[in-house]
Enzyme design. Structure first.
Site, PDB file in Angstrom:
ATOM      1  N   TYR A  61       0.827  -1.210   0.000  1.00 15.46           N
ATOM      2  CA  TYR A  61       0.000   0.000   0.000  1.00 15.46           C
ATOM      3  C   TYR A  61       0.868   1.270   0.000  1.00 15.46           C
ATOM      4  O   TYR A  61       1.837   1.360   0.756  1.00 15.46           O
ATOM      5  CB  TYR A  61      -0.917  -0.023   1.239  1.00 15.46           C
ATOM      6  CG  TYR A  61      -1.871   1.136   1.297  1.00 15.46           C
ATOM      7  CD1 TYR A  61      -3.016   1.138   0.516  1.00 15.46           C
ATOM      8  CD2 TYR A  61      -1.611   2.226   2.122  1.00 15.46           C
ATOM      9  CE1 TYR A  61      -3.895   2.208   0.553  1.00 15.46           C
ATOM     10  CE2 TYR A  61      -2.487   3.304   2.174  1.00 15.46           C
ATOM     11  CZ  TYR A  61      -3.620   3.291   1.382  1.00 15.46           C
ATOM     12  OH  TYR A  61      -4.480   4.355   1.413  1.00 15.46           O
ATOM     13  N   ASN A 100      -1.737  -0.218  -7.130  1.00 24.03           N
ATOM     14  CA  ASN A 100      -1.546   0.735  -6.027  1.00 24.03           C
ATOM     15  C   ASN A 100      -1.273   2.148  -6.538  1.00 24.03           C
ATOM     16  O   ASN A 100      -1.819   3.130  -6.011  1.00 24.03           O
ATOM     17  CB  ASN A 100      -0.372   0.303  -5.133  1.00 24.03           C
ATOM     18  CG  ASN A 100      -0.721  -0.903  -4.281  1.00 24.03           C
ATOM     19  OD1 ASN A 100      -1.898  -1.180  -4.035  1.00 24.03           O
ATOM     20  ND2 ASN A 100       0.288  -1.641  -3.839  1.00 24.03           N
ATOM     21  N   TYR A 146       8.079 -10.197 -17.462  1.00 23.09           N
ATOM     22  CA  TYR A 146       8.138  -8.746 -17.717  1.00 23.09           C
ATOM     23  C   TYR A 146       7.055  -8.360 -18.724  1.00 23.09           C
ATOM     24  O   TYR A 146       6.271  -7.439 -18.488  1.00 23.09           O
ATOM     25  CB  TYR A 146       9.522  -8.386 -18.243  1.00 23.09           C
ATOM     26  CG  TYR A 146       9.772  -6.901 -18.447  1.00 23.09           C
ATOM     27  CD1 TYR A 146       9.665  -6.002 -17.386  1.00 23.09           C
ATOM     28  CD2 TYR A 146      10.163  -6.410 -19.692  1.00 23.09           C
ATOM     29  CE1 TYR A 146       9.917  -4.642 -17.574  1.00 23.09           C
ATOM     30  CE2 TYR A 146      10.425  -5.056 -19.879  1.00 23.09           C
ATOM     31  CZ  TYR A 146      10.298  -4.174 -18.818  1.00 23.09           C
ATOM     32  OH  TYR A 146      10.561  -2.840 -19.010  1.00 23.09           O
ATOM     33  N   THR A 176      16.650   2.005 -24.301  1.00 22.52           N
ATOM     34  CA  THR A 176      17.169   3.321 -23.911  1.00 22.52           C
ATOM     35  C   THR A 176      18.534   3.113 -23.263  1.00 22.52           C
ATOM     36  O   THR A 176      18.761   2.089 -22.608  1.00 22.52           O
ATOM     37  CB  THR A 176      16.183   3.982 -22.925  1.00 22.52           C
ATOM     38  OG1 THR A 176      14.910   4.044 -23.554  1.00 22.52           O
ATOM     39  CG2 THR A 176      16.612   5.379 -22.530  1.00 22.52           C
TER      40      THR A 176
END
Ligand code: UDP
Length: 309
Positions: A61, A100, A146, A176
């Site tokens: 949380y 979340n 992933y 990147t």
């Protein structure tokens, strides 16, 4: 002052975004559990009054006090080596972590930006890849942890947009590179630079004919900033369409470092995409963005940075 929660803010791309956005005068709440990020990446920001660091795992949380204008969700292992090492955390940060982060954005009335990836296209059968392509992913392969977590992340982000009316943006980030990548990151550019700098064999997987298109990190950050400030709510490719084979990349780095290294061919990774190149027409048209930094210039800046480490 506009306030931003940036998850993964101590990672490679996250820390560049932290610096850029702090420099633009935003107040940054940088949240990272440091499993692949590092406080070294943000050490220059820690004393700034508009920068806070909170060590927290966003799969738990998220409690942030005060208002928020943006939630930028960049937390995730992103190198194939890392997501093989942390498969469950990778799945959790893309699923529970995104849930979340969306929840905080909703509660604070903030805009939400998801760092997604070209990996949602898997081993693509369409080339170059436009946003309309649905991808070719092996759900149970080693990269599936992933790829599927980011595909889920996109799905839940769009669900919050359609169901709750949350203002969301999704950046599909292609390969990147640049300063602050870890030496042992396992990705092609830092690996090749480190190997070449030490005259060690440069490890090319397979025959090196697989292609990638590499975007310098400052170009990427500018693209993310344009997207943040846009009215777009559907995924946008952010990357450099300058495509090359991995063997070409290896030779270029050997040459640029004046290295005595030889190429050593190693076994290809399972499900390693054979080609990858972004179609950036949408970003050009709707964000008025395109990359500027040429590969040689970006590699030189990266080599200089690795030399100074
Ligand atoms: N690669 C390689 N040698 C290395 C690391 C990577 O040949 O030491 C290749 C890898 O097989 C892939 C490409 O370089 O085809 C880019 O790999 P990277 O890990 O940078 O990212 P990916 O695009 O696969 O997520």
């Amino acid at each position: 002052m506009k306030r931003i929660l940036l998850t993964g803010g101590a990672g490679f791309i996250g820390s560049h975004l932290s610096s850029f956005l702090a420099g633009k005068g935003f107040h940054i709440i940088c949240m990272d559990n440091l499993i692949t990020g590092s406080k070294d990446n943000i050490s220059h920001l820690l004393k700034k009054s508009n920068f806070e660091f909170i060590r927290h795992d966003v799969t738990k949380y998220i409690d942030v006090s005060g208002k928020l204008d943006f939630v930028l969700h960049f937390a995730s292992p992103a190198s194939p080596v890392d997501y093989l090492k942390f498969p469950i955390q990778t799945l959790k940060v893309g699923s529970l972590g995104t849930h979340n982060a969306l929840g905080v954005a909703m509660a604070k009335g903030a805009k939400f930006l998801l760092a997604s990836t070209s990996e949602v296209y898997g081993d693509p059968t369409v080339h170059p890849q436009p946003e309309s392509y649905w991808g070719n992913v092996n759900t149970i392969g080693p990269r599936g942890v992933y790829d599927e977590s980011k595909r889920f992340a996109e799905a839940i982000t769009m669900a919050y947009h359609h169901y709750h009316g949350l203002d969301v943006k999704i950046a599909r980030i292609f390969n990147t590179y640049g300063p602050k990548m870890r030496k042992k990151d396992g990705r092609a550019i830092p690996e090749f630079i480190e190997q070449a700098m030490h005259d060690q064999p440069v490890t090319v997987f397979g025959d090196g004919s697989q292609t990638r298109s590499f975007c310098y990190v400052t170009d990427l950050v500018n693209g993310i900033y344009s997207l943040m400030n846009s009215g777009m709510n559907t995924p946008v490719n952010i990357g450099n369409p300058d495509e090359m084979s991995i063997i070409e990349l290896a030779h270029k780095i050997i040459e640029m470092t004046a290295s005595r290294s030889e190429v050593e061919f190693k076994e290809l990774r399972v499900d390693d995409p054979k080609t990858r190149c972004p179609d950036i027409s949408l970003a050009k048209k709707d964000l008025n963005w395109h990359p500027f930094v040429k590969l040689e210039d970006g590699l030189q800046m990266s080599i200089d940075w690795f030399k100074g480490k």
